[in-house]
Design a protein around this motif. Structure first.
Motif, short mmCIF file in Angstrom:
data_model
loop_
_atom_site.label_atom_id
_atom_site.label_comp_id
_atom_site.label_asym_id
_atom_site.label_seq_id
_atom_site.Cartn_x
_atom_site.Cartn_y
_atom_site.Cartn_z
N LEU A 163 -0.44 1.44 -7.65
CA LEU A 163 0.89 1.46 -7.04
C LEU A 163 1.88 2.11 -8.00
O LEU A 163 1.69 2.06 -9.22
N PRO A 164 2.95 2.70 -7.47
CA PRO A 164 3.98 3.27 -8.35
C PRO A 164 4.76 2.18 -9.08
O PRO A 164 4.94 1.08 -8.57
N GLU A 194 0.86 -1.19 0.00
CA GLU A 194 0.00 0.00 0.00
C GLU A 194 0.89 1.24 0.00
O GLU A 194 1.80 1.35 0.83
N ASP A 195 0.63 2.18 -0.93
CA ASP A 195 1.53 3.33 -1.03
C ASP A 195 1.05 4.56 -0.27
O ASP A 195 1.75 5.56 -0.21
N GLU A 196 -0.15 4.49 0.34
CA GLU A 196 -0.63 5.60 1.17
C GLU A 196 -0.17 5.36 2.61
O GLU A 196 -0.60 4.40 3.26
N ASP A 197 0.68 6.24 3.11
CA ASP A 197 1.31 6.03 4.43
C ASP A 197 0.30 5.82 5.55
O ASP A 197 0.43 4.89 6.35
N ASP A 217 -2.78 -3.24 -2.91
CA ASP A 217 -3.46 -2.07 -3.47
C ASP A 217 -3.36 -2.13 -4.99
O ASP A 217 -2.35 -2.56 -5.54
N LYS A 240 5.70 -0.38 -0.10
CA LYS A 240 4.92 0.69 -0.73
C LYS A 240 4.86 0.63 -2.25
O LYS A 240 4.19 1.48 -2.86
N ASP A 241 5.54 -0.31 -2.88
CA ASP A 241 5.47 -0.37 -4.34
C ASP A 241 5.54 -1.81 -4.82
O ASP A 241 5.97 -2.71 -4.09
#
Length: 235
Positions: free
Chosen positions: A58-59, A11-14, A55, A35-36
């Motif tokens: 994602l980046p 998940e990239d949302e902190d 998620d 996060k990615d």
């Protein structure tokens, strides 16, 4: 709940990553949070997990692509998608890529915990019922887990990991044109970009393995300007 139950959280949302991780840890799970997508794949290859929470947005590599790449190597670990889009198209896409469940943001953390528990229990019950991870083409059978190609006469040809992953991708997408970009992202994971010639050589090798007439292939086709396609009228 035993600490051995491990979850990979992508998940990239902190704020959301922190909240999910905290609540899962309070339930007794061991959580590895990233996060990615690229990092997620690296971690997945290095560790064992009972569940992946993924998620979609994602980046570098989206969740659908991460899911598809994981499914090429592991068809059993449960995958739960998180997404901001509440559309039937996204849900269908996620399920096609191999997801087991789908939760739309914003969601209730209690519902997430319940779904996690169900998926983990289901995976533990099916541990003894492993899927036969093989596919037969003509008189040869591919064994994806052992990277082997076995002929009906008993002769065994070892396969490289990249050969096995590309075969599995094309076979799972049977009768669909798979783009070169899709192959690069799924099989090579962005790490090293082979030339188009490299991928062509893989297809030529597959034709040597499986085609009765390499100049007139019936299984492995090159689609000009797009990519490649596997067809098999016998399966």
């Amino acid at each position: 709940m035993p600490q051995k139950l491990r979850i990979l959280l992508v998940e990239d949302e902190d704020h959301l990553l922190d909240a999910i991780k905290l609540n899962l840890e309070l339930e007794g799970y061991k959580v590895h949070a990233v996060k990615d997508g690229k990092t997620a794949l690296k971690v997945f290859k290095e560790e064992r997990f009972n569940l992946i929470i993924l998620d979609v947005m994602l980046p570098e590599m989206d969740g659908f692509q991460v899911c598809e790449t994981i499914r090429l190597e592991n068809s059993e670990v449960p995958i739960l998608f998180l997404t901001a889009k509440n559309t039937s198209e996204d849900r269908v896409m996620g399920l096609k890529k191999g997801a087991d469940d789908y939760l739309v943001k914003p969601f209730n953390l209690e519902e997430l915990i319940l779904r996690v528990g169900i998926l983990v229990k289901r995976s533990m019950k099916s541990d003894d019922l492993k899927e036969l991870n093989s596919y037969k083409i003509g008189d040869k059978t591919i064994y994806f887990n052992s990277f082997e190609l076995k002929q009906d006469d008993g002769h065994i040809v070892p396969l490289t990991k990249k050969e096995t992953m590309l075969l599995k991708l094309l076979i799972e997408r049977k009768n669909e044109a798979v783009s070169r970009e899709q192959i690069l992202e799924t099989v090579w994971n962005y790490d090293v970009y082979p030339s188009t010639r490299t991928i062509d050589n893989f297809i030529l090798t597959f034709r040597k393995y499986f085609e009765p007439d390499q100049k007139n292939p019936v299984y492995f086709h090159s689609i000009r300007g797009v990519g490649y396609k596997f067809t098999d009228s016998q399966n």
